[in-house]
Write an enzyme that holds these catalytic residues in place. Structure first.
Site, PDB file in Angstrom:
ATOM      1  N   TYR A 132     -19.028   8.193   2.832  1.00  0.00           N
ATOM      2  CA  TYR A 132     -18.024   7.139   2.952  1.00  0.00           C
ATOM      3  C   TYR A 132     -18.568   5.826   2.364  1.00  0.00           C
ATOM      4  CZ  TYR A 132     -13.528   5.575   4.754  1.00  0.00           C
ATOM      5  OH  TYR A 132     -12.238   5.128   4.860  1.00  0.00           O
TER       6      TYR A 132
ATOM      7  N   THR B  97      -4.198  12.019   2.093  1.00  0.00           N
ATOM      8  CA  THR B  97      -3.413  11.081   1.278  1.00  0.00           C
ATOM      9  C   THR B  97      -4.092  10.971  -0.089  1.00  0.00           C
ATOM     10  OG1 THR B  97      -4.735   9.184   1.935  1.00  0.00           O
ATOM     11  CG2 THR B  97      -2.812   9.673   3.315  1.00  0.00           C
ATOM     12  N   LEU B  98      -3.468  10.187  -0.972  1.00  0.00           N
ATOM     13  CA  LEU B  98      -4.054   9.970  -2.292  1.00  0.00           C
ATOM     14  C   LEU B  98      -5.435   9.324  -2.181  1.00  0.00           C
ATOM     15  CD1 LEU B  98      -3.059  10.321  -5.215  1.00  0.00           C
ATOM     16  CD2 LEU B  98      -2.319   7.932  -5.149  1.00  0.00           C
ATOM     17  N   ALA B  99      -5.551   8.280  -1.353  1.00  0.00           N
ATOM     18  CA  ALA B  99      -6.831   7.588  -1.203  1.00  0.00           C
ATOM     19  C   ALA B  99      -7.877   8.523  -0.605  1.00  0.00           C
ATOM     20  CB  ALA B  99      -6.654   6.349  -0.323  1.00  0.00           C
TER      21      ALA B  99
ATOM     22  N   GLY C 189       0.780  -1.253   0.000  1.00  0.00           N
ATOM     23  CA  GLY C 189       0.000   0.000   0.000  1.00  0.00           C
ATOM     24  C   GLY C 189       0.798   1.282   0.000  1.00  0.00           C
TER      25      GLY C 189
ATOM     26  N   SER D 140       1.539   8.506   1.993  1.00  0.00           N
ATOM     27  CA  SER D 140       0.832   7.262   2.349  1.00  0.00           C
ATOM     28  C   SER D 140       1.000   6.936   3.831  1.00  0.00           C
ATOM     29  CB  SER D 140       1.401   6.078   1.557  1.00  0.00           C
ATOM     30  OG  SER D 140       1.137   6.211   0.191  1.00  0.00           O
ATOM     31  N   ILE D 141      -0.059   6.425   4.433  1.00  0.00           N
ATOM     32  CA  ILE D 141       0.047   5.943   5.813  1.00  0.00           C
ATOM     33  C   ILE D 141       1.121   4.842   5.867  1.00  0.00           C
ATOM     34  CG2 ILE D 141      -1.177   4.706   7.643  1.00  0.00           C
ATOM     35  CD1 ILE D 141      -3.695   6.303   6.827  1.00  0.00           C
TER      36      ILE D 141
ATOM     37  N   ASP E 247      -1.353  -6.463  -7.906  1.00  0.00           N
ATOM     38  CA  ASP E 247      -2.742  -6.039  -7.770  1.00  0.00           C
ATOM     39  C   ASP E 247      -3.343  -7.010  -6.751  1.00  0.00           C
ATOM     40  OD1 ASP E 247      -5.483  -5.782  -7.930  1.00  0.00           O
ATOM     41  OD2 ASP E 247      -5.516  -5.571 -10.121  1.00  0.00           O
ATOM     42  N   VAL E 248      -3.743  -6.487  -5.595  1.00  0.00           N
ATOM     43  CA  VAL E 248      -4.154  -7.387  -4.505  1.00  0.00           C
ATOM     44  C   VAL E 248      -5.467  -8.128  -4.796  1.00  0.00           C
ATOM     45  CG1 VAL E 248      -2.920  -6.022  -2.772  1.00  0.00           C
ATOM     46  CG2 VAL E 248      -5.372  -5.614  -3.137  1.00  0.00           C
TER      47      VAL E 248
ATOM     48  N   LYS F 197     -14.831  -1.381   5.237  1.00  0.00           N
ATOM     49  CA  LYS F 197     -14.062  -1.281   6.486  1.00  0.00           C
ATOM     50  C   LYS F 197     -14.731  -2.092   7.612  1.00  0.00           C
ATOM     51  CE  LYS F 197     -10.682   1.356   5.098  1.00  0.00           C
ATOM     52  NZ  LYS F 197      -9.436   0.686   4.697  1.00  0.00           N
TER      53      LYS F 197
END
Ligand code: NAD
Length: 266
Positions: free
Chosen positions: A155, A193-195, A13, A19-20, A64-65, A162
């Protein structure tokens, strides 16, 4: 002597320095862990490779997960090169923007499948492949958000992903506990962040969290990294199945408006 000396940590990630995952990587690296990186694909290479170089990481693999064959390739390489794994970090999420906006009821079947597959199922897929490598026990850490517990505007499908990720954390903790493998999630407060930029309500979330959280501030990637270090290390040896909030205390709040605020609203 570092807390993570001799430990091998595989992190999924990392997109860029915001990024985190980068906050987590820096803390694990500082304490002596050997870091192995997996990133999403070519578009990310430009940012990921220089960061890897900065801390001397030479295991940088694209995956790619949502593809079993990509995950097989990564974990096979870990086995080949190191023969074992101590820490797995899942810092990955994705949803189509249209499934985060508009009305919740309009989430599409395809969008639901995509978001849940990349953002939640992937943790099971990774854990399954990590288990045989965690021969001396291990720690698996993922990233979640408070919208898994309470309704948050905009969200939408990610909240469902989540919530699923948090329950997967508990089931994996129970499944893998007898092998000494601990599984926990960090519920981070909102961070730019990007996400996060893809979440339509992010500016409101950032501002509201900053103004109302008990600590009256936002949290940083490094602060999430510090908690990840605790969860990855022996300091949390009896902690599993937990969702640890790193959110400046936001999750303890109920009603935050005062009588004065309500009077202002009319
Ligand atoms: P980020 O954009 O830096 O990281 C998200 C990562 O997911 C990126 O590296 C991206 O390439 C990767 N990704 C997406 N689809 C993928 C796929 N199919 N295969 C492989 N990788 C894929 O953003 P971030 O905010 O650091 O997000 C990391 C985690 O933290 C996510 O799970 C996110 O939901 C969670 N989180 C973020 C916040 C926040 O406010 N930023 C708050 C709480 C939790």
């Amino acid at each position: 002597m570092g807390l993570m000396d001799g430990k091998i940590a595989l992190v999924f990630g990392l997109a860029n320095k915001n990024s985190i995952a980068w906050g987590i990587i820096q803390k694990l690296h500082e304490e002596g862990a050997t870091i192995l990186l997996s990133y999403a694909g070519e578009v990310m290479e430009k940012r990921v490779f220089p960061l890897a170089q900065e801390i001397g990481v030479d295991f940088v693999e694209s995956a790619d997960v949502s593809k079993d064959e990509d995950l097989d390739k990564i974990f096979d390489k870990v086995k080949e090169r190191y023969g074992r794994l101590d820490v797995l970090v899942h810092s990955v999420a994705y949803a189509n923007r249209e499934d985060l906006d508009g009305r919740f009821i309009d989430i599409s079947r395809e969008g639901f499948k995509l978001a849940l597959d990349i953002s939640a199922y992937s943790l099971i897929a990774m854990a399954k492949r990590a288990e045989p490598l965690m021969t001396e026990g291990g720690s698996i850490i993922s990233l979640t958000y408070y919208a898994a517990e309470k309704v948050m505007p905009k969200y939408h499908v990610m909240a469902i992903a989540k919530a699923s990720l948090e329950m997967i954390t508990r089931y994996l903790a129970n499944d893998m506990g007898p092998k000494g493998i601990r599984v926990n999630a960090i519920s981070a407060g909102p961070i730019k962040t990007l996400a996060a930029a893809g979440v339509p309500g992010i500016r409101t979330m950032l501002k509201y969290s900053e103004k109302t959280a008990p600590l009256r501030r936002l949290v940083s990637q490094i602060e999430v990294g510090k908690t990840a270090l605790w969860l990855a290390s022996d300091l949390s040896s009896a902690v599993t199945g937990e969702v640890v909030h790193v959110d400046a205390g936001f999750n303890v709040l109920g009603l935050t408006a005062t009588a004065e605020d309500l009077a202002e609203m009319g």
